[in-house]
Motif scaffolding. Structure first.
Motif, PDB file in Angstrom:
ATOM      1  N   GLU A  30       0.774  -1.156   0.030  1.00  0.00           N
ATOM      2  CA  GLU A  30       0.034   0.102  -0.079  1.00  0.00           C
ATOM      3  C   GLU A  30       0.778   1.310  -0.102  1.00  0.00           C
ATOM      4  OE1 GLU A  30      -3.568   1.995   2.735  1.00  0.00           O
ATOM      5  OE2 GLU A  30      -2.480   0.348   3.488  1.00  0.00           O
ATOM      6  N   TYR A  31       1.974   1.217   0.850  1.00  0.00           N
ATOM      7  CA  TYR A  31       2.862   2.321   0.854  1.00  0.00           C
ATOM      8  C   TYR A  31       3.402   2.866  -0.434  1.00  0.00           C
ATOM      9  CZ  TYR A  31       6.928   5.431   2.334  1.00  0.00           C
ATOM     10  OH  TYR A  31       8.053   6.216   2.387  1.00  0.00           O
ATOM     11  N   TYR A  32       3.790   1.618  -1.065  1.00  0.00           N
ATOM     12  CA  TYR A  32       4.388   1.626  -2.543  1.00  0.00           C
ATOM     13  C   TYR A  32       3.451   2.078  -3.601  1.00  0.00           C
ATOM     14  CZ  TYR A  32       8.733  -0.945  -1.221  1.00  0.00           C
ATOM     15  OH  TYR A  32       9.804  -1.327  -0.414  1.00  0.00           O
ATOM     16  N   ARG A  33       2.265   1.823  -3.349  1.00  0.00           N
ATOM     17  CA  ARG A  33       1.277   2.229  -4.272  1.00  0.00           C
ATOM     18  C   ARG A  33       1.107   3.914  -4.118  1.00  0.00           C
ATOM     19  NH1 ARG A  33      -1.583  -2.524  -2.905  1.00  0.00           N
ATOM     20  NH2 ARG A  33      -3.079  -1.124  -1.682  1.00  0.00           N
ATOM     21  N   ILE A  34       1.214   4.315  -2.855  1.00  0.00           N
ATOM     22  CA  ILE A  34       0.988   5.748  -2.740  1.00  0.00           C
ATOM     23  C   ILE A  34       2.040   6.610  -2.878  1.00  0.00           C
ATOM     24  CG2 ILE A  34       0.581   7.240  -0.775  1.00  0.00           C
ATOM     25  CD1 ILE A  34      -1.099   4.972   0.660  1.00  0.00           C
ATOM     26  N   TYR A  35       3.477   5.931  -2.560  1.00  0.00           N
ATOM     27  CA  TYR A  35       4.575   6.773  -2.597  1.00  0.00           C
ATOM     28  C   TYR A  35       5.471   6.336  -3.706  1.00  0.00           C
ATOM     29  CZ  TYR A  35       3.022   8.769   1.792  1.00  0.00           C
ATOM     30  OH  TYR A  35       2.241   9.127   2.643  1.00  0.00           O
ATOM     31  N   GLY A  36       5.249   5.469  -4.443  1.00  0.00           N
ATOM     32  CA  GLY A  36       6.064   4.774  -5.775  1.00  0.00           C
ATOM     33  C   GLY A  36       7.199   4.057  -4.911  1.00  0.00           C
ATOM     34  N   GLY A  37       7.863   3.305  -5.896  1.00  0.00           N
ATOM     35  CA  GLY A  37       9.000   2.276  -5.789  1.00  0.00           C
ATOM     36  C   GLY A  37       8.464   1.040  -5.395  1.00  0.00           C
ATOM     37  N   GLY A  38       7.361   0.771  -5.622  1.00  0.00           N
ATOM     38  CA  GLY A  38       7.090  -0.849  -5.697  1.00  0.00           C
ATOM     39  C   GLY A  38       6.459  -1.455  -7.303  1.00  0.00           C
ATOM     40  N   PRO A  39       6.191  -2.570  -7.070  1.00  0.00           N
ATOM     41  CA  PRO A  39       5.621  -3.099  -8.596  1.00  0.00           C
ATOM     42  C   PRO A  39       4.606  -2.464  -9.079  1.00  0.00           C
ATOM     43  CG  PRO A  39       5.126  -4.775  -6.478  1.00  0.00           C
ATOM     44  CD  PRO A  39       5.821  -3.264  -5.824  1.00  0.00           C
ATOM     45  N   VAL A  40       4.578  -2.541 -10.476  1.00  0.00           N
ATOM     46  CA  VAL A  40       3.595  -2.140 -11.015  1.00  0.00           C
ATOM     47  C   VAL A  40       2.042  -2.931 -10.692  1.00  0.00           C
ATOM     48  CG1 VAL A  40       2.471  -1.989 -13.423  1.00  0.00           C
ATOM     49  CG2 VAL A  40       5.069  -1.413 -13.022  1.00  0.00           C
ATOM     50  N   TYR A  41       1.263  -1.974 -10.797  1.00  0.00           N
ATOM     51  CA  TYR A  41      -0.144  -2.600 -10.364  1.00  0.00           C
ATOM     52  C   TYR A  41      -1.337  -2.222 -11.310  1.00  0.00           C
ATOM     53  CZ  TYR A  41      -1.714   1.586  -8.003  1.00  0.00           C
ATOM     54  OH  TYR A  41      -1.946   2.943  -7.912  1.00  0.00           O
ATOM     55  N   ARG A  42      -2.361  -2.746 -11.288  1.00  0.00           N
ATOM     56  CA  ARG A  42      -3.287  -2.473 -12.303  1.00  0.00           C
ATOM     57  C   ARG A  42      -4.667  -2.562 -11.533  1.00  0.00           C
ATOM     58  NH1 ARG A  42      -1.494  -6.544 -17.029  1.00  0.00           N
ATOM     59  NH2 ARG A  42       0.473  -6.584 -16.680  1.00  0.00           N
ATOM     60  N   LYS A  43      -5.684  -1.818 -11.933  1.00  0.00           N
ATOM     61  CA  LYS A  43      -6.765  -1.623 -11.414  1.00  0.00           C
ATOM     62  C   LYS A  43      -7.945  -2.040 -12.438  1.00  0.00           C
ATOM     63  CE  LYS A  43      -8.072   1.586  -8.648  1.00  0.00           C
ATOM     64  NZ  LYS A  43      -8.591   2.504  -8.172  1.00  0.00           N
ATOM     65  N   HIS A  44      -8.638  -3.152 -11.985  1.00  0.00           N
ATOM     66  CA  HIS A  44      -9.671  -3.654 -12.734  1.00  0.00           C
ATOM     67  C   HIS A  44     -10.929  -3.319 -12.017  1.00  0.00           C
ATOM     68  CE1 HIS A  44      -7.077  -7.135 -14.841  1.00  0.00           C
ATOM     69  NE2 HIS A  44      -6.570  -5.933 -14.755  1.00  0.00           N
ATOM     70  N   GLY A  45     -11.746  -2.356 -12.442  1.00  0.00           N
ATOM     71  CA  GLY A  45     -12.862  -1.980 -11.725  1.00  0.00           C
ATOM     72  C   GLY A  45     -12.316  -1.227 -10.563  1.00  0.00           C
ATOM     73  N   ASN A  46     -12.756  -1.525  -9.541  1.00  0.00           N
ATOM     74  CA  ASN A  46     -12.344  -1.029  -8.015  1.00  0.00           C
ATOM     75  C   ASN A  46     -11.370  -1.959  -7.446  1.00  0.00           C
ATOM     76  OD1 ASN A  46     -13.852  -3.029  -7.321  1.00  0.00           O
ATOM     77  ND2 ASN A  46     -14.912  -1.783  -5.569  1.00  0.00           N
ATOM     78  N   ARG A  47     -10.599  -3.000  -8.217  1.00  0.00           N
ATOM     79  CA  ARG A  47      -9.862  -4.118  -7.630  1.00  0.00           C
ATOM     80  C   ARG A  47      -8.339  -3.680  -7.763  1.00  0.00           C
ATOM     81  NH1 ARG A  47     -13.710  -9.168  -8.741  1.00  0.00           N
ATOM     82  NH2 ARG A  47     -14.864  -8.662  -6.756  1.00  0.00           N
ATOM     83  N   ILE A  48      -7.585  -3.760  -7.110  1.00  0.00           N
ATOM     84  CA  ILE A  48      -6.160  -3.741  -7.324  1.00  0.00           C
ATOM     85  C   ILE A  48      -5.645  -5.048  -7.518  1.00  0.00           C
ATOM     86  CG2 ILE A  48      -3.953  -2.843  -6.336  1.00  0.00           C
ATOM     87  CD1 ILE A  48      -5.398  -0.608  -4.780  1.00  0.00           C
ATOM     88  N   LEU A  49      -4.820  -5.342  -8.587  1.00  0.00           N
ATOM     89  CA  LEU A  49      -4.301  -6.413  -9.021  1.00  0.00           C
ATOM     90  C   LEU A  49      -2.958  -6.305  -9.354  1.00  0.00           C
ATOM     91  CD1 LEU A  49      -7.215  -7.902 -11.289  1.00  0.00           C
ATOM     92  CD2 LEU A  49      -6.751  -8.464  -8.639  1.00  0.00           C
ATOM     93  N   TYR A  50      -2.110  -7.274  -9.196  1.00  0.00           N
ATOM     94  CA  TYR A  50      -0.742  -7.340  -9.405  1.00  0.00           C
ATOM     95  C   TYR A  50      -0.514  -8.479 -10.453  1.00  0.00           C
ATOM     96  CZ  TYR A  50       0.230  -4.194  -5.712  1.00  0.00           C
ATOM     97  OH  TYR A  50       0.379  -3.085  -4.736  1.00  0.00           O
TER      98      TYR A  50
END
Length: 82
Positions: A30-50
């Motif tokens: 979650e921290y990486y999603r907010i501040y960067g530096g983490g793995p790429v993620y995707r949003k399918h609708g309201n779901r966060i997927l890797y």
């Protein structure tokens, strides 16, 4: 497809599954999603997927040869930044 056949395993993981896969906490992802530096993620609708390939690629980019200050990460050495 009959009831006895298994469907192919999805390459997409929910955040909790991705954290477990990487052996990180969900809060760290979650921290990486907010501040960067983490793995790429995707949003399918309201779901966060890797995607597994994205997690593997991110992990590959975090290989180190030393814990000391002089031990540059492998990715910096490969880019010619010693």
């Amino acid at each position: 497809m009959t009831g006895t056949q298994k469907s192919p395993e999805s390459p997409f993981l929910y955040a909790a599954e991705a954290a477990q896969y990487l052996r990180l906490s969900e809060r760290t992802l979650e921290y990486y999603r907010i501040y960067g530096g983490g793995p790429v993620y995707r949003k399918h609708g309201n779901r966060i997927l890797y995607h597994r390939a994205d997690l593997d690629g991110w992990s590959q980019g975090r290989k180190y040869t030393s814990t000391g200050g002089a031990g540059a990460p492998d990715r910096d050495r490969a880019a010619g930044q010693s």
